[in-house]
Design a protein around this motif. Structure first.
Motif, PDB file in Angstrom:
ATOM      1  N   GLN A   1       7.025   4.650  -0.842  1.00 27.87           N
ATOM      2  CA  GLN A   1       7.363   4.009   0.422  1.00 27.87           C
ATOM      3  C   GLN A   1       7.345   5.016   1.672  1.00 27.87           C
ATOM      4  OE1 GLN A   1       7.613   0.248   1.042  1.00 27.87           O
ATOM      5  NE2 GLN A   1       7.064   1.478   2.860  1.00 27.87           N
TER       6      GLN A   1
ATOM      7  N   PRO B   1      -1.907  -2.304  -4.371  1.00 26.92           N
ATOM      8  CA  PRO B   1      -0.632  -2.931  -5.020  1.00 26.92           C
ATOM      9  C   PRO B   1       0.005  -1.566  -5.932  1.00 26.92           C
ATOM     10  CG  PRO B   1      -2.350  -4.148  -5.809  1.00 26.92           C
ATOM     11  CD  PRO B   1      -2.877  -2.936  -4.894  1.00 26.92           C
TER      12      PRO B   1
ATOM     13  N   ARG C   1      -0.279  -3.232 -13.536  1.00 25.65           N
ATOM     14  CA  ARG C   1       0.171  -3.665 -12.042  1.00 25.65           C
ATOM     15  C   ARG C   1       1.696  -3.922 -12.160  1.00 25.65           C
ATOM     16  NH1 ARG C   1      -3.715  -6.881  -8.372  1.00 25.65           N
ATOM     17  NH2 ARG C   1      -2.311  -7.615  -6.798  1.00 25.65           N
TER      18      ARG C   1
ATOM     19  N   ASP D   1       3.664  -6.304  -9.995  1.00 26.42           N
ATOM     20  CA  ASP D   1       3.621  -7.353  -8.889  1.00 26.42           C
ATOM     21  C   ASP D   1       4.934  -7.553  -8.303  1.00 26.42           C
ATOM     22  OD1 ASP D   1       1.073  -7.634  -8.569  1.00 26.42           O
ATOM     23  OD2 ASP D   1       0.907  -8.903 -10.465  1.00 26.42           O
TER      24      ASP D   1
ATOM     25  N   THR E   1       6.395  -3.625  -4.407  1.00 23.13           N
ATOM     26  CA  THR E   1       5.459  -3.740  -3.157  1.00 23.13           C
ATOM     27  C   THR E   1       5.765  -2.629  -2.314  1.00 23.13           C
ATOM     28  OG1 THR E   1       6.299  -5.539  -2.262  1.00 23.13           O
ATOM     29  CG2 THR E   1       4.269  -5.981  -3.511  1.00 23.13           C
TER      30      THR E   1
ATOM     31  N   GLU F   1       5.940  -1.920   1.628  1.00 19.94           N
ATOM     32  CA  GLU F   1       6.116  -2.753   2.810  1.00 19.94           C
ATOM     33  C   GLU F   1       5.462  -1.720   4.066  1.00 19.94           C
ATOM     34  OE1 GLU F   1      10.265  -3.257   2.806  1.00 19.94           O
ATOM     35  OE2 GLU F   1      10.360  -4.379   0.998  1.00 19.94           O
TER      36      GLU F   1
END
Ligand SMILES: Nc1ncnc2c1ncn2[C@@H]1O[C@H](COP(=O)(O)OP(=O)(O)OP(=O)(O)O)[C@@H](O)[C@H]1O
Ligand SMILES: Nc1nc2c(c(=O)[nH]1)N=C(CO)CN2
Length: 183
Positions: free
Chosen positions: A37, A56, A175, A177, A180, A182
């Motif tokens: 992030q 993703p 993956r 999910d 995530t 942002e």
């Protein structure tokens, strides 16, 4: 007298063409999602770099890393930029450094790895930078997230990523999910 066709430097820099530059993010140490992030947030605030797509987040088995290395979180960020490849590499290194990257141990655990995959169709090969990234085409942890956000992309000299993806083992790429990145 000023030449009637004189163009000043600012005007020229405003005319630099946009290229698509694609970054791969990886972390297998510390708060991995926070590290990715942070890299994304810093890329978004980098002048002359416009983030256009973020993949993703994937949890991936370490490749070529020492036995018992922790799994990675990986993601891919697609940008449009007027910056030159070497400047982009400097920005990538600055982001790694800001997130405590220790670049001593080859393939060792790292808080943050920011690789430059392609810059348009540019090909570069010197001691500091190779473009396209020399291992991108064989890395499922790069091709899977990249294909999610830009299925039509190609790696110059290697071919469409959709074709490259069909040739790699994706079993170690899962993956997440629940995680995530942002805006
Ligand atoms: N396209 C590129 N993107 C990022 N680094 C590159 C690239 N081409 C060459 N390099 C050089 O590779 C050096 C080592 O990079 P780094 O420490 O991130 O390697 P690594 O993450 O351990 O392995 P890998 O390069 O396989 O991802 C960097 O200092 C950089 O100068
Ligand atoms: N799964 C995974 N394996 C790796 C990664 C990575 O980001 N993800 N990065 C490496 C060196 O850059 C070496 N191995």
């Amino acid at each position: 007298m000023t030449h009637p066709f004189a163009v000043d430097v600012d005007t020229l820099s405003g005319m630099r063409p946009l290229s698509t530059a694609v970054f791969a993010l990886g972390s297998n140490l510390g708060d991995r999602l926070e590290n990715l992030q942070g890299a994304l947030t810093t890329l978004r605030s980098t002048p002359d770099v416009i983030v256009v797509d973020v993949s993703p987040v994937y949890e991936t088995e370490p490749v070529g890393a020492p036995e018992g290395s922790p799994t990675f979180l990986n993601a891919v960020v697609v940008t449009e930029t007027t910056l030159q490849p070497r400047t982009l590499l400097e920005r990538a290194h600055a982001i790694e450094d800001a997130y405590g990257r220790n670049r001593v141990e080859l393939n060792g655990p790292r808080t943050l790895d920011v690789d430059l995959l392609i810059v348009g169709r540019r090909e570069v090969s010197d001691e500091h930078l190779q473009l396209p990234h020399p291992r991108a085409h064989e890395r499922a942890f790069v091709l899977v997230p990249w294909h999610d956000v830009d299925p039509g992309a190609s790696i110059p000299g290697k071919g469409p990523i959709a074709d490259l993806l069909a040739q790699v083992d994706t079993s170690g790429v899962r993956r997440r999910d629940d995680l995530t990145l942002e805006d």
